[in-house]
Design a protein around this motif. Structure first.
Motif, PDB file in Angstrom:
ATOM      1  N   GLU A   1       0.814  -1.357   0.001  1.00  0.00           N
ATOM      2  CA  GLU A   1       0.045  -0.145   0.047  1.00  0.00           C
ATOM      3  C   GLU A   1       0.899   1.155   0.045  1.00  0.00           C
ATOM      4  O   GLU A   1       2.050   1.341   0.597  1.00  0.00           O
ATOM      5  N   GLY A   2       0.450   2.311  -0.655  1.00  0.00           N
ATOM      6  CA  GLY A   2       1.250   3.407  -0.495  1.00  0.00           C
ATOM      7  C   GLY A   2       2.186   3.576  -1.682  1.00  0.00           C
ATOM      8  O   GLY A   2       2.658   2.853  -2.234  1.00  0.00           O
ATOM      9  N   SER A   3       2.573   4.812  -1.908  1.00  0.00           N
ATOM     10  CA  SER A   3       3.757   4.857  -2.712  1.00  0.00           C
ATOM     11  C   SER A   3       5.090   5.295  -2.017  1.00  0.00           C
ATOM     12  O   SER A   3       4.875   5.544  -0.864  1.00  0.00           O
ATOM     13  N   ALA A   4       6.118   5.072  -2.656  1.00  0.00           N
ATOM     14  CA  ALA A   4       7.456   5.345  -2.204  1.00  0.00           C
ATOM     15  C   ALA A   4       7.187   6.874  -1.572  1.00  0.00           C
ATOM     16  O   ALA A   4       7.946   7.198  -0.536  1.00  0.00           O
ATOM     17  N   ALA A   5       6.616   7.895  -2.119  1.00  0.00           N
ATOM     18  CA  ALA A   5       6.561   9.218  -1.702  1.00  0.00           C
ATOM     19  C   ALA A   5       5.776   9.271  -0.372  1.00  0.00           C
ATOM     20  O   ALA A   5       6.068  10.090   0.313  1.00  0.00           O
ATOM     21  N   THR A   6       4.739   8.514  -0.010  1.00  0.00           N
ATOM     22  CA  THR A   6       4.201   8.440   1.073  1.00  0.00           C
ATOM     23  C   THR A   6       5.063   8.091   2.280  1.00  0.00           C
ATOM     24  O   THR A   6       4.801   8.456   3.484  1.00  0.00           O
ATOM     25  N   LEU A   7       6.067   7.189   2.295  1.00  0.00           N
ATOM     26  CA  LEU A   7       7.016   6.868   3.267  1.00  0.00           C
ATOM     27  C   LEU A   7       7.740   7.905   3.621  1.00  0.00           C
ATOM     28  O   LEU A   7       8.396   7.867   4.699  1.00  0.00           O
TER      29      LEU A   7
ATOM     30  N   HIS B   1      21.867   3.885  16.263  1.00  0.00           N
ATOM     31  CA  HIS B   1      21.803   4.938  14.933  1.00  0.00           C
ATOM     32  C   HIS B   1      22.075   3.838  13.737  1.00  0.00           C
ATOM     33  O   HIS B   1      23.333   3.320  13.627  1.00  0.00           O
ATOM     34  N   CYS B   2      20.999   3.809  12.838  1.00  0.00           N
ATOM     35  CA  CYS B   2      21.131   2.891  11.617  1.00  0.00           C
ATOM     36  C   CYS B   2      20.851   3.700  10.483  1.00  0.00           C
ATOM     37  O   CYS B   2      20.080   4.789  10.485  1.00  0.00           O
ATOM     38  N   ARG B   3      21.595   3.460   9.318  1.00  0.00           N
ATOM     39  CA  ARG B   3      21.307   3.917   8.010  1.00  0.00           C
ATOM     40  C   ARG B   3      20.982   2.903   6.846  1.00  0.00           C
ATOM     41  O   ARG B   3      21.606   1.915   6.965  1.00  0.00           O
ATOM     42  N   GLY B   4      20.368   3.179   5.838  1.00  0.00           N
ATOM     43  CA  GLY B   4      19.941   2.314   4.764  1.00  0.00           C
ATOM     44  C   GLY B   4      19.360   3.055   3.612  1.00  0.00           C
ATOM     45  O   GLY B   4      19.141   4.113   3.708  1.00  0.00           O
ATOM     46  N   ARG B   5      18.627   2.007   3.065  1.00  0.00           N
ATOM     47  CA  ARG B   5      17.673   2.313   2.047  1.00  0.00           C
ATOM     48  C   ARG B   5      16.266   1.446   1.906  1.00  0.00           C
ATOM     49  O   ARG B   5      16.108   0.532   2.777  1.00  0.00           O
ATOM     50  N   VAL B   6      15.493   2.027   1.317  1.00  0.00           N
ATOM     51  CA  VAL B   6      14.145   1.758   1.006  1.00  0.00           C
ATOM     52  C   VAL B   6      14.195   0.892  -0.399  1.00  0.00           C
ATOM     53  O   VAL B   6      14.565   1.748  -1.352  1.00  0.00           O
ATOM     54  N   THR B   7      13.688  -0.112  -0.355  1.00  0.00           N
ATOM     55  CA  THR B   7      13.544  -0.866  -1.703  1.00  0.00           C
ATOM     56  C   THR B   7      12.043  -1.400  -1.980  1.00  0.00           C
ATOM     57  O   THR B   7      11.399  -1.454  -1.007  1.00  0.00           O
ATOM     58  N   ARG B   8      11.917  -1.754  -2.977  1.00  0.00           N
ATOM     59  CA  ARG B   8      10.592  -2.483  -3.190  1.00  0.00           C
ATOM     60  C   ARG B   8      10.923  -4.111  -3.704  1.00  0.00           C
ATOM     61  O   ARG B   8      11.730  -4.189  -4.430  1.00  0.00           O
ATOM     62  N   GLN B   9      10.212  -4.819  -2.693  1.00  0.00           N
ATOM     63  CA  GLN B   9      10.344  -6.517  -3.183  1.00  0.00           C
ATOM     64  C   GLN B   9       9.081  -7.105  -3.008  1.00  0.00           C
ATOM     65  O   GLN B   9       8.375  -6.978  -2.242  1.00  0.00           O
ATOM     66  N   ASP B  10       8.681  -7.601  -4.152  1.00  0.00           N
ATOM     67  CA  ASP B  10       7.440  -8.620  -4.210  1.00  0.00           C
ATOM     68  C   ASP B  10       6.290  -7.720  -3.978  1.00  0.00           C
ATOM     69  O   ASP B  10       5.260  -7.851  -3.234  1.00  0.00           O
ATOM     70  N   GLY B  11       6.257  -6.303  -4.585  1.00  0.00           N
ATOM     71  CA  GLY B  11       5.415  -5.321  -4.278  1.00  0.00           C
ATOM     72  C   GLY B  11       5.390  -4.668  -2.966  1.00  0.00           C
ATOM     73  O   GLY B  11       4.214  -3.912  -2.402  1.00  0.00           O
ATOM     74  N   VAL B  12       6.212  -4.950  -2.081  1.00  0.00           N
ATOM     75  CA  VAL B  12       6.290  -4.501  -0.523  1.00  0.00           C
ATOM     76  C   VAL B  12       7.404  -3.624  -0.651  1.00  0.00           C
ATOM     77  O   VAL B  12       8.457  -4.063  -0.784  1.00  0.00           O
ATOM     78  N   GLN B  13       6.947  -2.262   0.260  1.00  0.00           N
ATOM     79  CA  GLN B  13       8.247  -1.696   0.581  1.00  0.00           C
ATOM     80  C   GLN B  13       9.120  -2.134   1.597  1.00  0.00           C
ATOM     81  O   GLN B  13       8.457  -2.630   2.628  1.00  0.00           O
ATOM     82  N   VAL B  14      10.276  -2.246   1.488  1.00  0.00           N
ATOM     83  CA  VAL B  14      11.246  -2.918   2.407  1.00  0.00           C
ATOM     84  C   VAL B  14      12.407  -1.943   3.016  1.00  0.00           C
ATOM     85  O   VAL B  14      12.950  -1.128   2.162  1.00  0.00           O
ATOM     86  N   VAL B  15      12.560  -1.761   4.217  1.00  0.00           N
ATOM     87  CA  VAL B  15      13.592  -0.798   4.772  1.00  0.00           C
ATOM     88  C   VAL B  15      14.702  -1.800   5.428  1.00  0.00           C
ATOM     89  O   VAL B  15      14.336  -2.649   6.019  1.00  0.00           O
TER      90      VAL B  15
END
Length: 144
Positions: A56-62, A90-104
């Motif tokens: 649900e939602g778009s990357a912009a919503t996150l 303190h953690c850093r990383g990326r947001v990706t899309r996997q199988d239609g779900v956003q993954v942090v």
């Protein structure tokens, strides 16, 4: 950013979260997915969403700043595809899309792996749930 600056920033975040803690706890409960199952974790029973409603939602919503509905001093800041978790670790990383779900996907400065990989569920303009692999779920609300 040096350690002293990060500590000052974290202290400011904790103060902000403490002030906001009572403001929208009921709204965050309402935003949870109705299709969920309880999961037992070291932090107690957490409602973990089922696979329904994933993606649900778009990357912009996150994009924005997010804090858990509880009292844990934690802030997830997402800008574009970058993510930063501030709190006890303190953690850093990326947001990706996997199988239609956003993954942090995060890597913590101190090597902590509690919140290394989390799948986003029930994303709306004001709330979401992140199910962290091997750790449990955080129901979060937008704080900006």
């Amino acid at each position: 950013m040096d350690v002293a600056t990060r500590m000052q920033r974290a202290a400011g975040i904790v103060a902000t979260l403490s002030a906001l803690a009572g403001c929208s706890a009921a709204g965050a409960e309402d935003a949870k997915s109705s299709a969920s199952t309880p999961t037992s974790t070291a932090r107690g029973v957490v409602r973990t969403p089922s696979a329904e409603g994933t993606g649900e939602g778009s990357a912009a919503t996150l994009v924005g700043r997010w804090a858990p509905s509880g009292f844990e001093p934690l802030v997830l800041h997402v800008t574009g595809l970058r993510a930063e978790l501030m709190g006890r670790h303190h953690c850093r990383g990326r947001v990706t899309r996997q199988d239609g779900v956003q993954v942090v996907r995060l890597k913590c400065d101190d090597g902590n792996t509690d919140r290394a990989v989390g799948r986003v569920y029930g994303l709306t303009a004001s709330a979401m749930t992140i199910d962290w692999e091997g750790f449990g779920a955080d129901s979060m609300r937008r704080i900006n």
